[in-house]
Design a protein around this motif. Sequence first.
Motif, PDB file in Angstrom:
ATOM      1  N   VAL A 112      37.854  61.395  48.590  1.00  8.49           N
ATOM      2  CA  VAL A 112      38.558  60.514  49.244  1.00  8.49           C
ATOM      3  C   VAL A 112      37.820  59.270  49.924  1.00  8.49           C
ATOM      4  CG1 VAL A 112      40.292  60.495  51.320  1.00  8.49           C
ATOM      5  CG2 VAL A 112      40.096  62.420  49.847  1.00  8.49           C
ATOM      6  N   ASN A 152      36.483  54.400  48.567  1.00  8.76           N
ATOM      7  CA  ASN A 152      37.025  53.795  47.482  1.00  8.76           C
ATOM      8  C   ASN A 152      36.463  54.631  46.079  1.00  8.76           C
ATOM      9  OD1 ASN A 152      38.187  52.099  48.932  1.00  8.76           O
ATOM     10  ND2 ASN A 152      36.730  50.472  48.829  1.00  8.76           N
ATOM     11  N   LYS A 153      36.136  55.875  46.398  1.00 10.15           N
ATOM     12  CA  LYS A 153      35.819  56.640  45.172  1.00 10.15           C
ATOM     13  C   LYS A 153      37.049  57.221  44.623  1.00 10.15           C
ATOM     14  CE  LYS A 153      31.138  57.753  46.289  1.00 10.15           C
ATOM     15  NZ  LYS A 153      30.095  57.459  45.086  1.00 10.15           N
ATOM     16  N   LYS A 154      37.292  57.120  43.503  1.00 17.53           N
ATOM     17  CA  LYS A 154      38.472  57.816  42.891  1.00 17.53           C
ATOM     18  C   LYS A 154      38.341  59.330  42.463  1.00 17.53           C
ATOM     19  CE  LYS A 154      40.942  53.864  42.264  1.00 17.53           C
ATOM     20  NZ  LYS A 154      41.134  53.164  43.688  1.00 17.53           N
ATOM     21  N   PRO A 155      39.068  59.976  42.689  1.00 21.66           N
ATOM     22  CA  PRO A 155      38.786  61.464  42.350  1.00 21.66           C
ATOM     23  C   PRO A 155      38.956  61.644  40.921  1.00 21.66           C
ATOM     24  CG  PRO A 155      41.188  61.184  43.445  1.00 21.66           C
ATOM     25  CD  PRO A 155      40.559  59.834  43.412  1.00 21.66           C
ATOM     26  N   GLU A 214      36.200  67.326  52.920  1.00 22.90           N
ATOM     27  CA  GLU A 214      37.208  66.276  52.926  1.00 22.90           C
ATOM     28  C   GLU A 214      37.309  65.621  54.198  1.00 22.90           C
ATOM     29  OE1 GLU A 214      40.328  67.184  50.339  1.00 22.90           O
ATOM     30  OE2 GLU A 214      39.344  67.158  48.707  1.00 22.90           O
ATOM     31  N   LEU A 239      45.030  65.509  43.975  1.00 20.28           N
ATOM     32  CA  LEU A 239      44.281  64.396  44.294  1.00 20.28           C
ATOM     33  C   LEU A 239      44.405  63.025  43.524  1.00 20.28           C
ATOM     34  CD1 LEU A 239      41.058  65.777  46.280  1.00 20.28           C
ATOM     35  CD2 LEU A 239      43.088  64.383  47.265  1.00 20.28           C
ATOM     36  N   PHE A 240      43.802  63.320  42.150  1.00 20.05           N
ATOM     37  CA  PHE A 240      44.032  62.266  40.985  1.00 20.05           C
ATOM     38  C   PHE A 240      45.572  61.672  41.166  1.00 20.05           C
ATOM     39  CE2 PHE A 240      44.412  60.907  36.766  1.00 20.05           C
ATOM     40  CZ  PHE A 240      43.750  59.978  36.640  1.00 20.05           C
ATOM     41  N   ASP A 246      47.999  61.896  43.200  1.00 20.09           N
ATOM     42  CA  ASP A 246      48.200  61.164  44.551  1.00 20.09           C
ATOM     43  C   ASP A 246      47.617  59.625  44.859  1.00 20.09           C
ATOM     44  OD1 ASP A 246      49.658  63.191  45.287  1.00 20.09           O
ATOM     45  OD2 ASP A 246      48.353  63.914  46.919  1.00 20.09           O
ATOM     46  N   GLU A 247      46.319  59.667  43.982  1.00 23.71           N
ATOM     47  CA  GLU A 247      45.541  58.346  43.843  1.00 23.71           C
ATOM     48  C   GLU A 247      45.982  57.172  43.002  1.00 23.71           C
ATOM     49  OE1 GLU A 247      42.706  56.357  45.822  1.00 23.71           O
ATOM     50  OE2 GLU A 247      43.123  58.337  46.481  1.00 23.71           O
TER      51      GLU A 247
END
Length: 155
Positions: free
Chosen positions: A18, A21-24, A86, A149-150, A152-153
């Motif tokens: 999270v 700015n790292k993408k899951p 997290e 998470l992916f 939602d991102e």
Amino acid sequence: MEPLNKKIEELTTHINPVDDNKKPFKPTSAFVGASWIALLVGVVGYCIGLWNATMELNEKGYYFVILLFGLFSVISVQKSVRDKVEGLPVTELYYGLSWFATLAAIILLIIGLWNADLLLSEKGFYGISFILSVFAAIAVQKNTRDAKLFKDEIL
């Protein structure tokens, strides 16, 4: 002790999908499928073993409840650990109880099998299918959370 805490903080921020700015990462369909198959094989195998066992019904109930208890407790531990990483609030009481429940399920299974009038191969079967089931439950929970998470991102 301060440098160690700083190093731990640096490490946890790099694995936290999270932050920064790292993408899951989306779990691969192969890993998701393998996790679900392992869970089904472990749980169904354990239950078929119980169904065909020549033990009393109360003993079968004991081993079945231990499986359910173990599955719930490891999912709870995985969720608590992930929430802490997290930065989501997790009470130490819940975190401790989750670990206690996991260890209790494993210890109760060991005690039950140790004292059971079963062949050694049967004891091994129940132990291995239990461990396969709880490990796979952790993987399924992780995949479910990573996929959410992916998703939602992306949205």
